[in-house]
Design an enzyme around this catalytic site. Structure first.
Site, PDB file in Angstrom:
ATOM      1  N   ARG A   6       0.829  -1.204   0.000  1.00 51.38           N
ATOM      2  CA  ARG A   6       0.000   0.000   0.000  1.00 51.38           C
ATOM      3  C   ARG A   6       0.856   1.242   0.000  1.00 51.38           C
ATOM      4  NH1 ARG A   6      -5.279   1.071   1.377  1.00 51.38           N
ATOM      5  NH2 ARG A   6      -4.359   2.994   0.678  1.00 51.38           N
ATOM      6  N   ARG A  62       5.490   5.654 -16.019  1.00 49.96           N
ATOM      7  CA  ARG A  62       6.173   5.646 -17.315  1.00 49.96           C
ATOM      8  C   ARG A  62       7.458   6.474 -17.286  1.00 49.96           C
ATOM      9  NH1 ARG A  62       4.012   1.556 -17.278  1.00 49.96           N
ATOM     10  NH2 ARG A  62       1.844   1.295 -17.857  1.00 49.96           N
ATOM     11  N   CYS A  74      -5.935   3.529 -13.319  1.00 45.33           N
ATOM     12  CA  CYS A  74      -6.401   4.581 -12.415  1.00 45.33           C
ATOM     13  C   CYS A  74      -7.913   4.496 -12.257  1.00 45.33           C
ATOM     14  CB  CYS A  74      -6.055   5.957 -12.967  1.00 45.33           C
ATOM     15  SG  CYS A  74      -4.309   6.292 -13.078  1.00 45.33           S
ATOM     16  N   GLU A  77     -11.548   7.167  -6.167  1.00 42.31           N
ATOM     17  CA  GLU A  77     -11.728   6.664  -4.804  1.00 42.31           C
ATOM     18  C   GLU A  77     -13.192   6.889  -4.415  1.00 42.31           C
ATOM     19  OE1 GLU A  77     -10.630   4.923  -1.281  1.00 42.31           O
ATOM     20  OE2 GLU A  77      -9.287   5.226  -2.974  1.00 42.31           O
ATOM     21  N   ARG A  89      -3.969   7.123  -3.775  1.00 39.74           N
ATOM     22  CA  ARG A  89      -3.705   5.848  -3.103  1.00 39.74           C
ATOM     23  C   ARG A  89      -3.243   4.822  -4.127  1.00 39.74           C
ATOM     24  NH1 ARG A  89      -8.242   8.057  -0.544  1.00 39.74           N
ATOM     25  NH2 ARG A  89      -8.218   7.972   1.734  1.00 39.74           N
ATOM     26  N   TYR A 107       3.327   5.849   3.364  1.00 35.40           N
ATOM     27  CA  TYR A 107       2.337   6.920   3.532  1.00 35.40           C
ATOM     28  C   TYR A 107       3.089   8.232   3.661  1.00 35.40           C
ATOM     29  CZ  TYR A 107      -1.047   3.253   4.110  1.00 35.40           C
ATOM     30  OH  TYR A 107      -1.844   2.167   3.878  1.00 35.40           O
ATOM     31  N   ARG A 115      -2.925   5.754   8.040  1.00 38.42           N
ATOM     32  CA  ARG A 115      -2.431   4.567   8.741  1.00 38.42           C
ATOM     33  C   ARG A 115      -1.209   4.908   9.578  1.00 38.42           C
ATOM     34  NH1 ARG A 115      -4.014  -0.699   7.413  1.00 38.42           N
ATOM     35  NH2 ARG A 115      -2.934  -1.074   9.377  1.00 38.42           N
TER      36      ARG A 115
END
Length: 121
Positions: A6, A62, A74, A77, A89, A107, A115
């Site tokens: 993540r 890329r 993509c 969210e 994210r 993060y 988180r």
């Protein structure tokens, strides 16, 4: 073993250059901290909050040497009220010998709030 890594970051503005720059930094850190080579990546899924639409953050991949053939997608969210704005994210699915607890999730910026239990002090 297939594992998910993540990552999340935020930007200050809905500007293409900033979105790509911050996404690239996050992706490079995810790969470096977890010793991930492009050939071991099954796919990368990137989501953005509704306030980010200036560009596709996948363009950042890329710009990284050797990542030409990494599958990336993509998507938006879920627009949850009071959620973290201007957020990108990532879920990177990789082949690795690391155990789940040894995966280092990344993060950055305001996304640390998502988180804090996984962020190194």
């Amino acid at each position: 073993m297939i594992r998910g890594i993540r990552g999340a970051t935020t930007v200050s503005n809905n500007e293409a250059e900033e979105i790509i720059e911050h996404t690239k930094i996050m992706i490079e850190q995810m790969a470096k901290k977890n010793n991930v080579e492009p050939d071991s990546i099954a796919s990368v899924i990137i989501s953005v909050t509704a306030d980010l639409n200036a560009t596709f953050p996948a363009k950042a991949l890329r710009l990284i040497d050797g990542w030409k053939y990494v599958p990336v997608m993509c998507m938006p969210e879920i627009d949850v009220p009071n959620s973290l704005p201007l957020c990108i994210r990532v879920m990177m699915t990789v082949n690795t010998s690391r155990s789940q607890k040894d995966i280092e999730h990344i993060y950055l910026n305001e996304a640390i709030k998502l988180r804090p239990d996984l962020v190194e002090e």
